[in-house]
Design an enzyme around this catalytic site. Structure first.
Site, PDB file in Angstrom:
ATOM      1  CD  GLU A 126      -2.666   1.388   2.483  1.00 45.17           C
ATOM      2  OE1 GLU A 126      -3.695   2.075   2.441  1.00 45.17           O
ATOM      3  OE2 GLU A 126      -2.259   0.825   3.520  1.00 45.17           O
ATOM      4  CD  GLU A 143       2.479   8.137   5.059  1.00 46.26           C
ATOM      5  OE1 GLU A 143       2.910   9.285   4.797  1.00 46.26           O
ATOM      6  OE2 GLU A 143       1.436   7.662   4.569  1.00 46.26           O
ATOM      7  CG  ASP A 153      -2.345  15.621  -1.128  1.00 46.17           C
ATOM      8  OD1 ASP A 153      -3.160  16.256  -1.828  1.00 46.17           O
ATOM      9  OD2 ASP A 153      -1.623  16.151  -0.271  1.00 46.17           O
ATOM     10  CE  LYS A 182      -3.687  25.867  -5.430  1.00 49.00           C
ATOM     11  NZ  LYS A 182      -2.805  26.839  -4.756  1.00 49.00           N
ATOM     12  CG  ASP A 205     -13.244  11.747  -0.111  1.00 52.32           C
ATOM     13  OD1 ASP A 205     -12.002  11.704  -0.311  1.00 52.32           O
ATOM     14  OD2 ASP A 205     -13.802  12.719   0.415  1.00 52.32           O
ATOM     15  CB  THR A 208      -8.510   4.065   4.836  1.00 52.33           C
ATOM     16  OG1 THR A 208      -9.298   5.191   4.416  1.00 52.33           O
ATOM     17  CG2 THR A 208      -8.171   3.197   3.629  1.00 52.33           C
ATOM     18  CD  GLU A 209      -6.490   4.818   9.640  1.00 53.58           C
ATOM     19  OE1 GLU A 209      -5.735   4.145  10.355  1.00 53.58           O
ATOM     20  OE2 GLU A 209      -6.366   4.888   8.393  1.00 53.58           O
ATOM     21  CE1 TYR A 210      -7.686  12.084   6.397  1.00 52.85           C
ATOM     22  CE2 TYR A 210      -6.004  10.632   5.499  1.00 52.85           C
ATOM     23  CZ  TYR A 210      -6.351  11.798   6.160  1.00 52.85           C
ATOM     24  OH  TYR A 210      -5.376  12.668   6.570  1.00 52.85           O
TER      25      TYR A 210
END
Length: 212
Positions: free
Chosen positions: A44, A69, A118, A122, A154, A191-193
């Site tokens: 991941e 990460e 992320d 832009k 999302d 996931t947490e998000y």
């Protein structure tokens, strides 16, 4: 993402070298030796606090997992989950995804997960998106022929740009959901998000893509 600095994070990671691998380049081509088996290896990229990858490792003991990460102040939370879970089929790396080919041989990784990356909305930041063609090339360099990417977000804009980027790269889209939580998809681990955003009523988008 605003990060809270944890100056002790590096020391904490160093206390658990069996979980947090300090020199991953030394295991290039030999990850199955480190895990002690010939099971498939899934990674991941952008593992965050580690809920997804830890739950995946618990649910699939015959698959090896590595959570990647870049921010040590974040991955220490994943380390805490791993210590508590004590699963033998999960390792953590605090490295930058642009250097994945330094840590894995071609074909050594069987699947790449990208979860709630992320969005870098832009246009001038498009190359930073983890589904940009430059990153797709990096994943291809460590996956086997017909290796897979599984992606969730999302963010509708990121999902649309990812569909375009993946299609333009020549990959085959094998699964697309525009509302994952109201679909027939089985076995989803949040996931947490994902939990946070879905509780707010946000739709969750998901795709699976395969290299040709």
């Amino acid at each position: 993402m605003r990060l809270r600095n944890k100056p002790w994070a590096d020391e904490r990671l160093g206390e658990f070298p069996n979980y947090a691998i300090a020199q991953p380049e030394s295991h290039k081509g030999k990850w199955r030796e480190l895990f002690g088996n010939d099971n498939p290896l899934y990674i991941e990229v952008g593992t965050g606090k580690g809920r997804f990858i830890t739950e995946m490792a618990k649910a699939h003991p015959t698959i090896n997992f590595i959570g990647i990460e870049v921010y040590k102040s974040v991955i220490v939370s994943a380390l805490d989950l791993l210590i508590e879970a004590a699963v033998p089929n999960l390792k953590l790396l605090s490295v930058d995804a642009v250097n994945l080919a330094d840590y894995f041989e071609k074909g050594e990784v069987d699947r790449v997960y990208l979860n709630f990356s992320d969005p870098w909305p832009k246009t001038r930041h498009a190359k930073r998106r983890l589904t940009h063609s430059s990153f797709l090339g990096i994943y291809e360099s460590i996956l086997p022929e017909k290796g897979e990417i599984h992606f969730k977000t999302d963010n509708q804009g990121l999902f649309e740009s990812s569909l375009l980027s993946i299609s333009d790269y020549g990959m085959k889209l094998t699964f697309i959901s525009l509302d994952l939580h109201n679909s027939s998809f089985e076995g989803n681990i949040m996931t947490e998000y994902e939990e946070k955003f879905s509780k707010k009523g946000n739709r969750i988008y998901r795709l699976e893509a395969q290299y040709r």
